[in-house]
Design an enzyme around this catalytic site. Structure first.
Site: not given
Length: 584
Positions: A206, A217, A473
């Site tokens: 998306h 990114s 993360y």
């Protein structure tokens, strides 16, 4: 036609997460955060129940936008305005479920080419309007929302019609691509000619090339292909000073890198319309293998040694013990993962390998290239894994990883409906600091859970290995009413984690950008002098603060609580503006 995600959550309307075929998940959630997920989830609000403010769009501005993009590509439709009002952060979704929409854009414009983008920006500047570029809307750092106090017209410029691969230079292995290309469409166009970009972030389905560039990114295969900063070789950007054009040369010595200024700029410098990016031939073979490690520390040592070795995997990912247990709890009945935690496998790990199963960590390591190359790489990695007490458990986990890699945001939406706050924070640091940072952040998060009186869960994985370090993360969750008031508790936990990054030599974000969510830590990360440089750059190209104001450099409130939570040492625009400037 440009399609968008659901206005109240992540992804397609037809897709949602269900625990019905995952028998271990409900007991796991009940045990670790005290939440019963077997009940029917709360439904998102009905769009008809929302209060939508009328658009503020003077007729001369509307006419100029129509002249620029065409009447059919300029809309003040209520749902289009809501879709473009915010990203998909936890804060965004909690607010929308509570009918708190913030400052909606007044109009959404879909330009069809760079000339239309130029005309839209010129019209906006002439009218002293605010322009916010929009890609796929996946941002989770508050980079898409207009300041609540903004009284000028707000224009969302959706790049979705600029979605084509324009040219491929096979000799240079470069492709010219329009900035609005979504991940799947971009890969489909490249694959038709035998190429791949190799960039697969969690938001891949998306998000757009322009959005990746604007937020710096990283993708799941960045170990081989690099993150978007390495992939992007040149850009075209419509700015108040004209169209910025850089050249796709391998390297250059032309002063501070203008290309780098655009990377991570979050719409503050202009609207990205096109980029020239590195592409690679589709690999002959691709394999992702699963490995078990006896402990997190052993796994970190193995990842560090792989990075320092002659091995060149495409993916190096390892989950800590908590994330490993969660991953197994989400396995489907009768799935490939079920065999990994069978009674026989557990017995072997305990009795033969001497594993403490509560400390075991699951890893995915990927390889691409010719069969001979893949075989050699697997051998190199296998030897390192074995030295650290790990074992290979085959391709089954890799298949599971490929199937689930883009599904995690749907789990967050499901948990919101059940009454749980779940979110992520990520950072990067050196190999020497990974262990201390991990332990410090987990301790801080658990202290924050206790402070707000909840039973919380925090887990972590390592990904994106580099020469000197890696990305960590973190994901955290706890049961909570999904109310506006509950955002205060969320801020307590999120802030504790982010502060842990800073205290242990990590960056405020590895690939989720700054936006407004992370802006309060900017001076700690890049120093007050760094903030001054950014402020001078933004004010120099955009003195009227027309381009996505309030992002990156802290000091302009967008969502409740963000500006108020900045500490006394935070460097807002007023404290760093160059002498003689006029901060607004």
């Amino acid at each position: 036609m440009v399609t968008h995600m659901k206005w109240w959550g992540w992804g397609k309307e037809s897709v949602s997460f269900s625990p019905s075929d995952k028998p271990d998940l409900a007991p796991f959630i009940r045990t670790h955060i005290g939440l019963d997920i077997t009940r029917l989830p709360a439904q998102p609000p009905a769009f008809a129940d929302l209060t939508i403010a009328d658009p503020v769009l003077p007729e001369p501005l509307r006419a100029a936008l129509v002249d620029a993009a065409g009447a059919e590509h300029v809309t003040t439709d209520a749902q289009a305005r809501v879709v473009h009002a915010y990203g998909k952060s936890l804060r965004d979704l909690v607010r929308v479920r509570n009918h708190d929409l913030g400052r909606l854009p007044d109009v959404v414009v879909y330009p069809g080419d760079e000339e239309a983008v130029r005309a839209v920006l010129a019209a906006a500047l002439a009218a002293d309007a605010v322009v916010i570029p929009f890609g796929g809307g996946t941002n989770i750092s508050g980079s898409l929302e207009a300041p609540r106090t903004e009284t000028r017209p707000v224009i969302s410029v959706d790049l979705g019609r600029l979605d084509r691969v324009l040219e491929i230079d096979a000799d240079a292995r470069l492709a010219r691509v329009q900035a609005g290309a979504l991940g799947p469409g971009l890969e489909e166009q490249l694959a038709a000619q035998g190429w791949t970009l190799g960039h697969f972030p969690d938001s891949f389905a998306h998000s757009t090339l322009g959005g990746w560039i604007a937020t710096r990114s990283s993708g799941m295969q960045s170990d081989k292909y690099g993150d978007i900063a390495e992939i992007t070789r040149a850009v075209r950007v419509v700015t108040p000073a004209g169209v910025l054009v850089t050249r796709p040369v391998p390297s250059q010595s032309t002063g501070p890198s203008v290309r780098e200024m655009i990377l991570g700029s979050e719409g503050r410098l202009g609207i990205i319309t096109e980029a020239t990016v590195q592409v690679h031939r589709v690999p002959e073979q691709r394999v992702i293998l699963g490995y078990f490690f006896p402990t997190w520390d052993a796994a970190l040592l193995a990842m560090r040694e792989i990075a320092a070795s002659e091995a060149a995997p495409t993916v190096t990912r390892v989950s800590d013990a908590n994330e490993t247990r969660f991953s197994f709890a989400t396995r489907k009945r009768g799935s490939l993962a079920s065999s990994l935690v069978s009674a026989g496998m557990k017995q072997y790990l305990r009795r033969v390998r001497r594993y403490d199963l509560d400390q075991m960590c699951l890893s995915f390591i990927g390889f691409e290239g010719s069969p001979a190359h893949v075989k050699a790489q697997r051998k190199l990695v296998g030897a390192i894994v074995a030295r650290r007490g790990g074992i290979c458990v085959g391709t089954g986990p890799g298949q599971l990883y490929d199937q689930k890699k883009f599904d995690t945001p749907y789990i967050r939406d499901f948990l919101l409906g059940q009454g749980a706050m779940a979110d992520v924070s990520e950072t990067s640091t050196s190999w020497s600091q990974l262990g201390p940072l991990y332990r410090g952040v987990v301790a801080r998060a658990n202290k924050a859970f206790a402070e707000i009186g909840v039973t919380g869960w925090i887990m972590c994985h390592l990904s994106h290995s580099y020469h000197s370090g890696a990305c960590l993360y973190f994901t955290f969750a706890y049961a909570s009413p999904v109310t506006l008031e509950a955002i205060d508790g969320y801020d307590t936990v999120k802030s504790a984690i982010q502060q842990g990054f800073i205290e242990h030599a990590g960056t405020l974000s590895h690939h989720h950008a700054v936006g407004v969510e992370h802006a309060r830590w900017l001076a700690d990360d890049i120093s007050p002098a760094g903030v001054r440089l950014l402020t001078a750059l933004f004010d120099g190209i955009d003195p009227g603060r027309n381009l996505n104001p309030g992002k990156i450099v802290p000091g302009v409130d967008v969502a409740p609580g963000l500006a108020d939570s900045a500490g006394p040492d935070s460097a807002g625009p007023d404290s760093v503006s160059p002498a003689g400037s006029d901060p607004r």
